[in-house]
Design an enzyme around this catalytic site. Structure first.
Site, mmCIF file in Angstrom:
data_model
loop_
_atom_site.group_PDB
_atom_site.id
_atom_site.type_symbol
_atom_site.label_atom_id
_atom_site.label_comp_id
_atom_site.label_asym_id
_atom_site.label_seq_id
_atom_site.Cartn_x
_atom_site.Cartn_y
_atom_site.Cartn_z
ATOM 1 N N ASP A 120 0.840 -1.196 0.000
ATOM 2 C CA ASP A 120 0.000 0.000 0.000
ATOM 3 C C ASP A 120 0.879 1.251 0.000
ATOM 4 O O ASP A 120 0.571 2.262 -0.643
ATOM 5 C CB ASP A 120 -0.901 -0.022 1.245
ATOM 6 C CG ASP A 120 -2.194 0.735 1.060
ATOM 7 O OD1 ASP A 120 -2.228 1.670 0.250
ATOM 8 O OD2 ASP A 120 -3.175 0.417 1.750
ATOM 9 N N CYS A 135 -3.963 5.069 -2.405
ATOM 10 C CA CYS A 135 -4.496 4.156 -3.415
ATOM 11 C C CYS A 135 -4.582 4.916 -4.721
ATOM 12 O O CYS A 135 -5.233 5.963 -4.791
ATOM 13 C CB CYS A 135 -5.864 3.619 -3.010
ATOM 14 S SG CYS A 135 -6.591 2.599 -4.315
HETATM 15 P P1 HMG Z 1 -9.044 -6.234 -16.371
HETATM 16 O O1 HMG Z 1 -8.745 -5.217 -17.390
HETATM 17 O O2 HMG Z 1 -10.468 -6.557 -16.092
HETATM 18 O O3 HMG Z 1 -8.261 -7.578 -16.648
HETATM 19 O O4 HMG Z 1 -8.320 -5.756 -15.021
HETATM 20 P P2 HMG Z 1 -8.173 -8.476 -17.933
HETATM 21 O O5 HMG Z 1 -8.230 -9.877 -17.445
HETATM 22 O O6 HMG Z 1 -9.154 -8.032 -18.980
HETATM 23 O O7 HMG Z 1 -6.695 -8.193 -18.490
HETATM 24 C C1 HMG Z 1 -6.265 -6.934 -18.988
HETATM 25 C C2 HMG Z 1 -4.737 -6.895 -18.955
HETATM 26 O O8 HMG Z 1 -4.297 -6.998 -17.589
HETATM 27 C C3 HMG Z 1 -4.067 -8.060 -19.702
HETATM 28 O O9 HMG Z 1 -2.821 -7.599 -20.180
HETATM 29 C C4 HMG Z 1 -3.788 -9.050 -18.588
HETATM 30 O O10 HMG Z 1 -2.721 -9.931 -18.882
HETATM 31 C C5 HMG Z 1 -3.414 -8.111 -17.446
HETATM 32 P P3 HMG Z 1 -2.623 -7.043 -21.683
HETATM 33 O O11 HMG Z 1 -3.164 -8.131 -22.577
HETATM 34 O O12 HMG Z 1 -3.409 -5.780 -21.756
HETATM 35 O O13 HMG Z 1 -1.145 -6.796 -21.768
HETATM 36 N N1 HMG Z 1 -3.650 -8.734 -16.139
HETATM 37 C C6 HMG Z 1 -2.701 -8.979 -15.234
HETATM 38 N N2 HMG Z 1 -1.376 -8.772 -15.249
HETATM 39 C C7 HMG Z 1 -0.695 -9.150 -14.149
HETATM 40 N N3 HMG Z 1 -1.278 -9.712 -13.049
HETATM 41 C C8 HMG Z 1 -2.598 -9.928 -13.031
HETATM 42 C C9 HMG Z 1 -3.358 -9.566 -14.160
HETATM 43 N N4 HMG Z 1 -4.678 -9.648 -14.434
HETATM 44 C C10 HMG Z 1 -4.839 -9.140 -15.655
HETATM 45 N N5 HMG Z 1 -3.156 -10.472 -11.951
HETATM 46 C C11 HMG Z 1 -7.398 -6.067 -12.833
HETATM 47 C C12 HMG Z 1 -8.573 -6.329 -13.787
HETATM 48 C C13 HMG Z 1 -7.897 -6.278 -11.426
HETATM 49 C C14 HMG Z 1 -6.274 -7.019 -13.168
HETATM 50 C C15 HMG Z 1 -6.893 -4.610 -13.020
HETATM 51 O O14 HMG Z 1 -7.978 -3.735 -12.914
HETATM 52 C C16 HMG Z 1 -5.821 -4.240 -12.031
HETATM 53 O O15 HMG Z 1 -4.717 -4.748 -12.074
HETATM 54 N N6 HMG Z 1 -6.114 -3.271 -11.113
HETATM 55 C C17 HMG Z 1 -5.168 -2.785 -10.143
HETATM 56 C C18 HMG Z 1 -5.845 -2.723 -8.827
HETATM 57 C C19 HMG Z 1 -4.893 -2.274 -7.738
HETATM 58 O O16 HMG Z 1 -3.764 -2.723 -7.657
HETATM 59 N N7 HMG Z 1 -5.374 -1.359 -6.861
HETATM 60 C C20 HMG Z 1 -4.640 -0.923 -5.727
HETATM 61 C C21 HMG Z 1 -4.712 -1.920 -4.610
HETATM 62 S S1 HMG Z 1 -6.286 -1.949 -3.749
HETATM 63 C C22 HMG Z 1 -6.082 -0.800 -2.480
HETATM 64 O O17 HMG Z 1 -5.110 -0.099 -2.465
HETATM 65 C C23 HMG Z 1 -7.076 -0.770 -1.365
HETATM 66 C C24 HMG Z 1 -6.581 -1.477 -0.093
HETATM 67 O O18 HMG Z 1 -5.348 -0.944 0.359
HETATM 68 C C25 HMG Z 1 -7.620 -1.341 1.021
HETATM 69 C C26 HMG Z 1 -8.082 0.109 1.261
HETATM 70 O O19 HMG Z 1 -7.244 0.996 1.481
HETATM 71 O O20 HMG Z 1 -9.299 0.313 1.230
HETATM 72 C C27 HMG Z 1 -6.375 -2.971 -0.347
HETATM 73 MG MG MG Z 2 -5.140 0.857 1.569
#
Ligand code: HMG
Ligand code: MG
Length: 278
Positions: free
Chosen positions: A14, A240
Site C-alpha cells: 500500500d 491508493c
Molecule cells: P481487467 O482489465 O479486467 O483484466 O483488469 P483483464 O483480465 O481483462 O486483463 C487486462 C490486462 O491486464 C491483460 O494484459 C492481462 O494480462 C493483465 P494485456 O493483454 O493488456 O497486456 N492482467 C494482469 N497482469 C498481471 N497480473 C494480473 C493480471 N490480471 C490481468 N493479476 C485487474 C482487472 C484487477 C487485473 C486490473 O484492474 C488491475 O490490475 N487493477 C489494479 C488494482 C490495484 O492494484 N489497486 C490498488 C490496490 S487496492 C487498495 O489499495 C485498497 C486497499 O489498500 C484497502 C483500502 O485501502 O481500502 C487494499
Molecule cells: Mg489501503
C-alpha cells in the site's frame, strides 16, 4: 481476547504502490528485510496486479521470491495482494502461502479499481477463495470504502457489508478499509456497536488511512473495544492510485506508540528504515 498487538505491515504494498518513484526489486527487498529485522514479520510484500496500471508493483513476484530465499522462516508471513485468477496462479507458482483478495462496498470504486461491479467481484471471489484453500493458503479479504468513497461519499457499512458476510467464514482475515481516511470514531463505533462484526471479531483487521489525521483516534477506540489487529505502513507512506486524494495508512510507528500507551505488547523495535523520505 488476544493481548498482543498484531500489525500487518502494508508499507511495501500500500505504501509503495502510489509512490512517485518506482523502487527496484532489490530496493523493495532491502526495505522488507529491514522491517523484518525490526520484528515486523507479517508483511504484505507486493501485489500481482496489471503492471501497466500499477507500475510500482511490477516485479512483486521477484520481490517475494528473493524474500523467501533470504528469510525462509518468515515465508508464511509474507503475503501478496491478488486481484484475480491470473494473480492467484502466479502466487501459487512462486510458492506464496498467504494471499489477500480485494473488493469494495462502492460500485464506482470497484469499477475503477478492479474493473468489476460489486456483484461481479463477489462471484469471482468465491472460486478464488476455494482455490486458495485447496492450496492450503492463508486468505485475507480486503473490503475497501467501508465508511466513505472518493466517488460516492459517505457509505453505510452496517447495510453494505451484509452482502459480504457469506465470505467472512471462508477467509482467515477480514480487513476493513477506510480507503479515503474520512472515517470518524463515531462511524467506527456505530459499526462496532451494531454487532454485525461480532461473529468474526477475532478475524477483523482495521485498515485506516490517515489522510485527515483521524486514524489514531480510530485505532485507540478499536483497541479500547478489544480489537488488536491493525494494518499500518512504516512512516505512514502510501495511498491508493484509484482513490483520488487518499494518503498513506496510519504509520506503524504511531500504532506502536498507541499500543504502548494502552499497555499492549507489540515486539517491534523502532526506528523503521524507509526506502525514501516521505
Ligand atoms: P481487467 O482489465 O479486467 O483484466 O483488469 P483483464 O483480465 O481483462 O486483463 C487486462 C490486462 O491486464 C491483460 O494484459 C492481462 O494480462 C493483465 P494485456 O493483454 O493488456 O497486456 N492482467 C494482469 N497482469 C498481471 N497480473 C494480473 C493480471 N490480471 C490481468 N493479476 C485487474 C482487472 C484487477 C487485473 C486490473 O484492474 C488491475 O490490475 N487493477 C489494479 C488494482 C490495484 O492494484 N489497486 C490498488 C490496490 S487496492 C487498495 O489499495 C485498497 C486497499 O489498500 C484497502 C483500502 O485501502 O481500502 C487494499
Ligand atoms: Mg489501503
Amino acid at each position: 481476547m488476544k493481548s498482543k498487538l498484531e500489525i500487518c505491515e502494508v508499507g511495501p504494498r500500500d505504501g509503495l504502490q502510489s509512490a512517485a518513484q518506482i523502487l527496484s526489486v532489490a530496493e523493495r527487498v532491502t526495505f522488507v528485510s529491514g522491517l523484518v529485522a525490526c520484528g515486523l514479520t507479517k508483511v504484505e510484500v507486493g501485489s500481482l496486479v496489471n503492471p501497466k496500471l500499477v507500475p510500482t508493483m511490477a516485479g512483486s513476484d521477484e520481490v517475494f521470491a528473493a524474500l523467501i530465499e533470504r528469510h525462509p522462516e518468515h515465508r508464511d508471513g509474507f503475503s501478496l495482494l491478488v486481484p484475480n485468477e491470473k494473480g492467484l496462479m502466479r502466487a501459487i507458482e512462486i510458492g506464496c502461502s498467504s494471499v489477500a483478495f480485494f473488493t469494495a462496498t462502492s460500485e464506482t470504486f470497484n469499477k475503477k479499481n478492479i474493473n468489476r461491479s460489486v456483484a461481479e467481484s463477489l462471484a469471482e471471489l468465491n472460486p478464488l477463495i476455494a482455490q486458495a484453500h485447496e492450496q492450503r493458503m492463508r486468505t485475507r479479504l480486503y473490503i475497501s470504502t467501508v465508511f466513505d468513497c472518493a466517488y460516492e461519499g459517505t457509505k453505510h457499512p452496517e447495510k453494505d457489508l451484509q452482502q459480504f458476510l457469506p465470505l467472512f467464514d471462508r477467509v482467515d482475515e477480514i480487513s476493513l478499509g477506510d480507503t479515503t481516511g474520512k472515517a470518524t470514531t463515531m462511524q467506527v463505533a456505530a459499526l462496532v456497536e451494531h454487532g454485525i462484526l461480532q461473529p468474526w471479531r477475532e478475524k477483523i483487521w482495521w485498515h485506516f488511512h490517515d489522510t485527515y489525521r483521524l486514524a489514531a483516534a480510530n485505532v485507540r477506540y478499536a483497541i479500547g473495544q478489544g480489537f488488536t489487529c491493525f494494518d499500518a505502513s512504516a512512516g505512514g507512506i502510501g495511498g491508493c492510485p484509484f482513490s483520488p486524494g487518499a494518503k498513506g495508512n496510519i504509520a506503524t510507528e504511531k500504532v506502536i506508540e498507541i499500543a504502548e500507551e494502552l499497555g499492549l505488547a507489540h515486539g517491534v523495535q523502532l526506528p523503521l528504515a524507509l526506502p525514501y523520505t516521505p
